[in-house]
Design a protein around this motif. Sequence first.
Motif, short mmCIF file in Angstrom:
data_model
loop_
_atom_site.label_atom_id
_atom_site.label_comp_id
_atom_site.label_asym_id
_atom_site.label_seq_id
_atom_site.Cartn_x
_atom_site.Cartn_y
_atom_site.Cartn_z
N ALA A 107 0.80 -1.23 0.00
CA ALA A 107 0.00 0.00 0.00
C ALA A 107 0.83 1.27 0.00
CB ALA A 107 -0.95 0.01 1.20
N ARG A 108 2.15 1.16 0.04
CA ARG A 108 3.02 2.32 0.20
C ARG A 108 2.76 3.43 -0.83
NH1 ARG A 108 5.63 6.28 -0.77
NH2 ARG A 108 7.81 6.70 -0.33
N ALA A 109 2.52 3.07 -2.09
CA ALA A 109 2.36 4.08 -3.14
C ALA A 109 1.11 4.93 -2.94
CB ALA A 109 2.31 3.42 -4.51
N LEU A 200 -7.59 3.53 -5.28
CA LEU A 200 -6.48 2.59 -5.47
C LEU A 200 -5.69 2.49 -4.19
CD1 LEU A 200 -5.11 3.79 -8.94
CD2 LEU A 200 -6.82 2.02 -8.50
N ASN A 201 -5.38 1.27 -3.76
CA ASN A 201 -4.60 1.08 -2.55
C ASN A 201 -3.29 0.36 -2.82
OD1 ASN A 201 -4.13 -1.12 -0.10
ND2 ASN A 201 -4.49 0.97 0.62
N ALA A 202 -3.32 -0.67 -3.66
CA ALA A 202 -2.10 -1.43 -3.95
C ALA A 202 -2.24 -2.08 -5.31
CB ALA A 202 -1.87 -2.50 -2.88
N SER A 203 -1.10 -2.41 -5.90
CA SER A 203 -1.10 -3.09 -7.19
C SER A 203 0.10 -4.00 -7.29
CB SER A 203 -1.08 -2.07 -8.35
OG SER A 203 0.12 -1.30 -8.32
N CYS A 204 -0.05 -5.03 -8.11
CA CYS A 204 1.05 -5.97 -8.33
C CYS A 204 0.89 -6.59 -9.72
CB CYS A 204 1.06 -7.07 -7.28
SG CYS A 204 2.23 -8.41 -7.62
N TRP A 205 1.93 -6.49 -10.54
CA TRP A 205 1.95 -7.17 -11.83
C TRP A 205 2.94 -8.33 -11.74
CZ3 TRP A 205 5.77 -8.37 -15.33
CH2 TRP A 205 5.33 -8.89 -16.56
N ILE A 206 2.45 -9.53 -12.05
CA ILE A 206 3.29 -10.72 -11.99
C ILE A 206 2.76 -11.75 -12.98
CG2 ILE A 206 1.96 -11.62 -10.03
CD1 ILE A 206 4.49 -13.02 -9.05
N VAL A 212 -5.08 -5.37 -8.66
CA VAL A 212 -5.26 -4.03 -8.09
C VAL A 212 -6.18 -4.13 -6.89
CG1 VAL A 212 -6.04 -1.67 -8.49
CG2 VAL A 212 -4.97 -2.95 -10.35
N ARG A 213 -5.72 -3.63 -5.75
CA ARG A 213 -6.55 -3.65 -4.54
C ARG A 213 -7.18 -2.27 -4.34
NH1 ARG A 213 -3.54 -5.52 0.73
NH2 ARG A 213 -2.68 -3.40 0.64
N VAL A 278 8.68 -8.51 -11.02
CA VAL A 278 7.40 -8.25 -10.38
C VAL A 278 7.33 -6.74 -10.17
CG1 VAL A 278 6.08 -8.46 -8.24
CG2 VAL A 278 7.14 -10.48 -9.25
N MET A 279 6.20 -6.14 -10.51
CA MET A 279 6.04 -4.69 -10.41
C MET A 279 5.02 -4.34 -9.33
SD MET A 279 5.19 -1.97 -13.48
CE MET A 279 3.63 -2.80 -13.91
N GLU A 280 5.39 -3.44 -8.44
CA GLU A 280 4.51 -2.99 -7.36
C GLU A 280 4.43 -1.47 -7.36
OE1 GLU A 280 4.14 -4.85 -3.30
OE2 GLU A 280 6.24 -5.31 -3.78
N TRP A 281 3.68 -0.96 -6.37
CA TRP A 281 3.60 0.48 -6.11
C TRP A 281 3.22 1.26 -7.36
CZ3 TRP A 281 8.49 1.60 -2.59
CH2 TRP A 281 8.39 0.80 -1.44
N HIS A 282 2.28 0.73 -8.14
CA HIS A 282 1.78 1.37 -9.36
C HIS A 282 2.91 1.64 -10.36
CE1 HIS A 282 -1.49 1.51 -6.67
NE2 HIS A 282 -1.44 2.77 -6.30
#
Length: 355
Positions: A107-109, A200-206, A212-213, A278-282
Amino acid sequence: MDAELVSLIGKVQKAAERSRHLRIRGGGTKDFYGQVLHGEMLDTRSLAGIVSYEPSELVVTVRAGTRMKELEAALAEKGQCLPFDPPQFGVSGTVGGMVAAGLSGPARASVGSLRDYVLGVQMVNGKGELLTFGGQVMKNVAGYDVSRLMAGSMGTLGVIVQVSLKVLSASPAEATLMFELSETSARQQLNRWGGQPLPLNASCWIDGRLMVRLRGARAAVDAARKTMGGQVFERDVSRQWALLRDLGLPFFRVDRGEALWRVSVPDTATPLNLGPTVMEWHGAQRWIKLPLQEASRVREAAARVGGHATLFRGGDGRIPVFTPLTGPLARISRALKHEFDPAGIFGAGRMFSDF
């Protein structure tokens, strides 16, 4: 001053007098992070317990040796949380270790980093002096305070003994959406959504999938689900986000000779095309697996797009974990280290994280 704190201060003073290295340790869940550890163990777990907690003020003050699980349970009873999703890495992790490592979760982003939630810190410096910085209110008119400097300092400046943290109410509604997208398409879509009033709270591409949360008011989450489309992901969703937070997914395991890199870049940066990602934080955080000898290649690629790379797992002690500081930042970090720890008893083998 209680007996546990008096004992800890005495150990620090003796170490300073003898120029003996100390290794600060709480639950030990983050021993893998950073350079090779050295020195006599200084256990902080006796400094445990919640000192004060007033839910209406959104502030909790807790001793550094308190287990994260205990703090989160106390907050949950009042419908509150640490919104930056601090990684756990195990049930024995402590509040002091959380702050010293400075790590934030998925959720940091959207909600900010751990550092943004540190209001005050009590610490013992390398001279054995008990110092207090910041306070227990959200508005700090003193500006940038030393208390926030402790976030991510990796135990190089002193021993955190107590910390005051801002907390928030848990979101009343949550949903996770899933999309089949390439890395480039996922990043572009996240950038478009970021310019819209979406929770938008969190995201992850894998593995070709973007998760997307959404978190917020029920009406806002329901409206976003209709606007964004995608497939609602419901199967064991909380566990999946927890595995991502704690790097428990299969991707994050490293074999012999491999390294896991945490690459921080602008969220608009194009794919680095270095290896499995793996991509996070938008889009602003990329996890990349490569052979350890590819360190210079990773750091050069990150620097080209205005970012930096951290060797998170798989190091052999010879390659710096953190991107070396240069210029004014290097001079400032050395000056701070000398001011707080003139005898150099803390953090032998450690380096500053990117503060």
